[in-house]
Design an enzyme around this catalytic site. Structure first.
Site, PDB file in Angstrom:
ATOM      1  N   ASP A 165       0.824  -1.216   0.000  1.00  0.00           N
ATOM      2  CA  ASP A 165       0.000   0.000   0.000  1.00  0.00           C
ATOM      3  C   ASP A 165       0.856   1.263   0.000  1.00  0.00           C
ATOM      4  O   ASP A 165       1.955   1.275   0.550  1.00  0.00           O
ATOM      5  CB  ASP A 165      -0.929  -0.029   1.222  1.00  0.00           C
ATOM      6  CG  ASP A 165      -2.087   0.941   1.084  1.00  0.00           C
ATOM      7  OD1 ASP A 165      -2.401   1.348  -0.058  1.00  0.00           O
ATOM      8  OD2 ASP A 165      -2.686   1.302   2.119  1.00  0.00           O
TER       9      ASP A 165
ATOM     10  N   GLY B  53      -0.115   5.528  -4.343  1.00  0.00           N
ATOM     11  CA  GLY B  53      -0.765   6.789  -4.697  1.00  0.00           C
ATOM     12  C   GLY B  53      -0.189   7.955  -3.917  1.00  0.00           C
ATOM     13  O   GLY B  53       0.128   9.008  -4.490  1.00  0.00           O
ATOM     14  N   ARG B  54      -0.026   7.757  -2.620  1.00  0.00           N
ATOM     15  CA  ARG B  54       0.512   8.832  -1.785  1.00  0.00           C
ATOM     16  C   ARG B  54       1.966   9.141  -2.147  1.00  0.00           C
ATOM     17  O   ARG B  54       2.396  10.284  -2.132  1.00  0.00           O
ATOM     18  CB  ARG B  54       0.393   8.448  -0.296  1.00  0.00           C
ATOM     19  CG  ARG B  54      -0.997   8.718   0.270  1.00  0.00           C
ATOM     20  CD  ARG B  54      -1.210   7.995   1.567  1.00  0.00           C
ATOM     21  NE  ARG B  54      -1.443   6.567   1.330  1.00  0.00           N
ATOM     22  CZ  ARG B  54      -1.378   5.650   2.276  1.00  0.00           C
ATOM     23  NH1 ARG B  54      -1.062   6.003   3.505  1.00  0.00           N
ATOM     24  NH2 ARG B  54      -1.621   4.395   1.993  1.00  0.00           N
TER      25      ARG B  54
ATOM     26  N   HIS C 111       2.179   3.615  -9.079  1.00  0.00           N
ATOM     27  CA  HIS C 111       2.014   2.171  -9.327  1.00  0.00           C
ATOM     28  C   HIS C 111       3.207   1.623 -10.109  1.00  0.00           C
ATOM     29  O   HIS C 111       3.665   0.512  -9.863  1.00  0.00           O
ATOM     30  CB  HIS C 111       0.706   1.904 -10.077  1.00  0.00           C
ATOM     31  CG  HIS C 111      -0.513   2.266  -9.276  1.00  0.00           C
ATOM     32  ND1 HIS C 111      -0.667   1.895  -7.959  1.00  0.00           N
ATOM     33  CD2 HIS C 111      -1.624   2.983  -9.600  1.00  0.00           C
ATOM     34  CE1 HIS C 111      -1.826   2.367  -7.515  1.00  0.00           C
ATOM     35  NE2 HIS C 111      -2.417   3.039  -8.484  1.00  0.00           N
TER      36      HIS C 111
ATOM     37  N   SER D  49     -10.836  -6.827  -4.516  1.00  0.00           N
ATOM     38  CA  SER D  49     -12.156  -6.862  -5.156  1.00  0.00           C
ATOM     39  C   SER D  49     -12.865  -5.516  -4.998  1.00  0.00           C
ATOM     40  O   SER D  49     -13.824  -5.235  -5.711  1.00  0.00           O
ATOM     41  CB  SER D  49     -13.000  -8.011  -4.590  1.00  0.00           C
ATOM     42  OG  SER D  49     -12.909  -8.066  -3.189  1.00  0.00           O
TER      43      SER D  49
ATOM     44  N   ARG E  42     -12.356   2.456  -7.760  1.00  0.00           N
ATOM     45  CA  ARG E  42     -11.506   3.617  -8.047  1.00  0.00           C
ATOM     46  C   ARG E  42     -11.889   4.219  -9.406  1.00  0.00           C
ATOM     47  O   ARG E  42     -12.564   3.567 -10.210  1.00  0.00           O
ATOM     48  CB  ARG E  42     -10.046   3.186  -8.073  1.00  0.00           C
ATOM     49  CG  ARG E  42      -9.607   2.709  -6.702  1.00  0.00           C
ATOM     50  CD  ARG E  42      -8.127   2.485  -6.630  1.00  0.00           C
ATOM     51  NE  ARG E  42      -7.764   2.075  -5.280  1.00  0.00           N
ATOM     52  CZ  ARG E  42      -6.550   2.120  -4.787  1.00  0.00           C
ATOM     53  NH1 ARG E  42      -5.550   2.548  -5.536  1.00  0.00           N
ATOM     54  NH2 ARG E  42      -6.317   1.729  -3.544  1.00  0.00           N
TER      55      ARG E  42
ATOM     56  N   LEU F 220      10.789 -20.419  -5.341  1.00  0.00           N
ATOM     57  CA  LEU F 220       9.768 -19.590  -4.700  1.00  0.00           C
ATOM     58  C   LEU F 220       8.404 -19.713  -5.392  1.00  0.00           C
ATOM     59  O   LEU F 220       8.337 -19.684  -6.625  1.00  0.00           O
ATOM     60  CB  LEU F 220      10.218 -18.117  -4.752  1.00  0.00           C
ATOM     61  CG  LEU F 220       9.220 -17.079  -4.244  1.00  0.00           C
ATOM     62  CD1 LEU F 220       9.152 -17.089  -2.723  1.00  0.00           C
ATOM     63  CD2 LEU F 220       9.590 -15.666  -4.730  1.00  0.00           C
TER      64      LEU F 220
ATOM     65  N   ARG G 240      -4.959  -2.109   8.851  1.00  0.00           N
ATOM     66  CA  ARG G 240      -6.137  -2.926   8.552  1.00  0.00           C
ATOM     67  C   ARG G 240      -5.794  -3.971   7.501  1.00  0.00           C
ATOM     68  O   ARG G 240      -4.753  -3.919   6.856  1.00  0.00           O
ATOM     69  CB  ARG G 240      -7.304  -2.041   8.095  1.00  0.00           C
ATOM     70  CG  ARG G 240      -6.981  -1.103   6.949  1.00  0.00           C
ATOM     71  CD  ARG G 240      -8.220  -0.278   6.533  1.00  0.00           C
ATOM     72  NE  ARG G 240      -7.886   0.707   5.532  1.00  0.00           N
ATOM     73  CZ  ARG G 240      -7.773   2.017   5.774  1.00  0.00           C
ATOM     74  NH1 ARG G 240      -7.967   2.483   6.983  1.00  0.00           N
ATOM     75  NH2 ARG G 240      -7.459   2.853   4.791  1.00  0.00           N
TER      76      ARG G 240
ATOM     77  N   SER H 273      -8.086  -4.833   4.940  1.00  0.00           N
ATOM     78  CA  SER H 273      -8.695  -4.478   3.647  1.00  0.00           C
ATOM     79  C   SER H 273      -9.099  -5.701   2.824  1.00  0.00           C
ATOM     80  O   SER H 273      -8.828  -5.780   1.621  1.00  0.00           O
ATOM     81  CB  SER H 273      -7.745  -3.576   2.831  1.00  0.00           C
ATOM     82  OG  SER H 273      -7.416  -2.408   3.558  1.00  0.00           O
TER      83      SER H 273
ATOM     84  N   GLU I 139       1.718 -13.578  12.110  1.00  0.00           N
ATOM     85  CA  GLU I 139       2.243 -12.418  12.819  1.00  0.00           C
ATOM     86  C   GLU I 139       2.117 -11.215  11.885  1.00  0.00           C
ATOM     87  O   GLU I 139       2.192 -11.361  10.666  1.00  0.00           O
ATOM     88  CB  GLU I 139       3.718 -12.630  13.178  1.00  0.00           C
ATOM     89  CG  GLU I 139       3.963 -13.795  14.119  1.00  0.00           C
ATOM     90  CD  GLU I 139       3.412 -13.556  15.522  1.00  0.00           C
ATOM     91  OE1 GLU I 139       3.421 -12.405  15.981  1.00  0.00           O
ATOM     92  OE2 GLU I 139       2.956 -14.537  16.146  1.00  0.00           O
TER      93      GLU I 139
HETATM   94  C1  IPE Z   1      -5.368  -2.706  -0.187  1.00  0.00           C
HETATM   95  O1  IPE Z   1      -5.092  -1.362  -0.294  1.00  0.00           O
HETATM   96  C2  IPE Z   1      -5.334  -3.356  -1.533  1.00  0.00           C
HETATM   97  C3  IPE Z   1      -4.024  -3.503  -2.126  1.00  0.00           C
HETATM   98  C4  IPE Z   1      -2.863  -3.176  -1.598  1.00  0.00           C
HETATM   99  C5  IPE Z   1      -4.021  -4.104  -3.420  1.00  0.00           C
HETATM  100  P1  IPE Z   1      -6.239  -0.256  -0.418  1.00  0.00           P
HETATM  101  O2  IPE Z   1      -5.538   1.028  -0.583  1.00  0.00           O
HETATM  102  O3  IPE Z   1      -7.209  -0.643  -1.460  1.00  0.00           O
HETATM  103  O4  IPE Z   1      -6.931  -0.365   1.006  1.00  0.00           O
HETATM  104  P2  IPE Z   1      -7.850   0.683   1.782  1.00  0.00           P
HETATM  105  O5  IPE Z   1      -8.872   1.180   0.829  1.00  0.00           O
HETATM  106  O6  IPE Z   1      -6.953   1.779   2.260  1.00  0.00           O
HETATM  107  O7  IPE Z   1      -8.424  -0.090   2.934  1.00  0.00           O
HETATM  108  C1  IPE Z   2      -1.628   0.227  -3.316  1.00  0.00           C
HETATM  109  O1  IPE Z   2      -1.404   1.595  -3.359  1.00  0.00           O
HETATM  110  C2  IPE Z   2      -1.782  -0.376  -4.678  1.00  0.00           C
HETATM  111  C3  IPE Z   2      -3.162  -0.759  -5.031  1.00  0.00           C
HETATM  112  C4  IPE Z   2      -4.176  -0.726  -4.254  1.00  0.00           C
HETATM  113  C5  IPE Z   2      -3.353  -1.225  -6.376  1.00  0.00           C
HETATM  114  P1  IPE Z   2      -2.609   2.630  -3.346  1.00  0.00           P
HETATM  115  O2  IPE Z   2      -3.003   2.906  -4.734  1.00  0.00           O
HETATM  116  O3  IPE Z   2      -3.693   2.149  -2.461  1.00  0.00           O
HETATM  117  O4  IPE Z   2      -1.897   3.895  -2.716  1.00  0.00           O
HETATM  118  P2  IPE Z   2      -2.493   4.883  -1.625  1.00  0.00           P
HETATM  119  O5  IPE Z   2      -2.934   4.058  -0.455  1.00  0.00           O
HETATM  120  O6  IPE Z   2      -3.628   5.602  -2.266  1.00  0.00           O
HETATM  121  O7  IPE Z   2      -1.350   5.761  -1.281  1.00  0.00           O
HETATM  122 MG    MG Z   3      -4.132   2.402  -0.505  1.00  0.00          MG
END
Ligand code: IPE
Ligand code: IPE
Ligand code: MG
Length: 239
Positions: free
Chosen positions: A17, A20-21, A34, A63, A68, A128, A191, A193, A204
């Site tokens: 995760d 985007g940020r 990405h 899912s 988005r 792996l 979390r 998610s 763990e």
């Molecule tokens: C979880 O991240 C899904 C993936 C890393 C693929 P999200 O960014 O979708 O989760 P939420 O929305 O913050 O819970």
């Molecule tokens: C995780 O990064 C990748 C996917 C869910 C595909 P995000 O796209 O959720 O990035 P943030 O959480 O918005 O920073």
């Molecule tokens: Mg995210």
């Protein structure tokens, strides 16, 4: 010493995760984040393979990620296809077995074909096991298993009385692999998610604020060190 008997994790699962940020911090489009995240995937897969980890399961698309904006979903799908085509030979050369978990039926036919080719090419590899969770949801996984078990009961292959946890779990994703030892989540959220639910019953957890594009071998090793310092009791007590 607590936890001193814990070896290296056999099966690590990662919620990747923060792409985007990471991009936003640089004033760039989320898709750039990405792309940067894909580079991290490459490094981490190589590292896990070199360290002799049995299985690595990466959460690539949930899912719920269909919610988005269309442009981001398309960018992710394109990147997925591109990565598959480009990387599969390298994975194969490194004896890595690629598997996809999730409901792939919602992907384009072309992407489904790429996925199948990649899985078929690497299916006999003995290094792996790399599982990519794509259109994956933990709840979907459980319902999917439930449906298959129901079918068996309806067809008289097993009775309701015979159904137990071990039988049910055979129909869940990853059932053929060692249990998940360690779940890592980057990006600072605490979390799950809708990632693996059943499969993490005794895993763990390691959470880090580091955004996925900045995750590297050093942080991975840190997570493993912390894992090794834990005391896993599985409901029992330590004598
Ligand atoms: C979880 O991240 C899904 C993936 C890393 C693929 P999200 O960014 O979708 O989760 P939420 O929305 O913050 O819970
Ligand atoms: C995780 O990064 C990748 C996917 C869910 C595909 P995000 O796209 O959720 O990035 P943030 O959480 O918005 O920073
Ligand atoms: Mg995210």
């Amino acid at each position: 010493m607590p936890g001193s008997n814990i070896g290296f994790p056999k099966h690590v699962a990662i919620i990747m995760d923060g792409n985007g940020r990471w991009a936003k911090q640089r004033g760039q489009l989320r898709a750039i984040g990405h792309k940067a995240g894909l580079k991290t995937v490459r490094r981490i897969v190589r590292f896990a393979s070199q360290k002799g980890i049995t299985a690595l399961t990466l959460y690539a698309f949930s899912s719920e990620n269909w919610n988005r904006p269309k442009t981001e979903v398309s960018a992710l799908m394109a990147l997925f296809g591109y990565a598959l085509n480009r990387e599969v030979r390298i994975l194969h050369k490194n004896n890595i077995k690629l598997q996809i978990i999730g409901d792939v039926s919602r992907f384009s036919h072309q992407l489904q074909k790429c996925l199948k080719i990649a899985e078929d090419l690497t299916c006999d590899n003995t290094g792996l096991v790399l599982n990519i969770a794509a259109n994956y949801g933990g709840r979907w996984d459980i319902v999917n298993a439930g449906k298959q078990v129901m079918k068996q009961i309806n067809q008289g292959e097993i009775t309701l009385e015979q159904l137990d946890e071990s039988h049910f779990s055979r129909y869940l994703s990853l059932s053929e692999l060692p249990a998940i030892d360690l779940v890592i989540r980057t990006g600072g959220e605490y979390r799950i998610s809708n990632f693996l639910l059943w499969q993490i019953a005794y895993a763990e957890f390691y959470f880090t604020d580091i955004l996925w594009p900045d995750f590297d071998e050093k942080v991975f090793m840190q997570a493993i060190d912390v894992f090794q310092s834990r005391e896993r009791r599985f409901g029992s007590i330590k004598e």
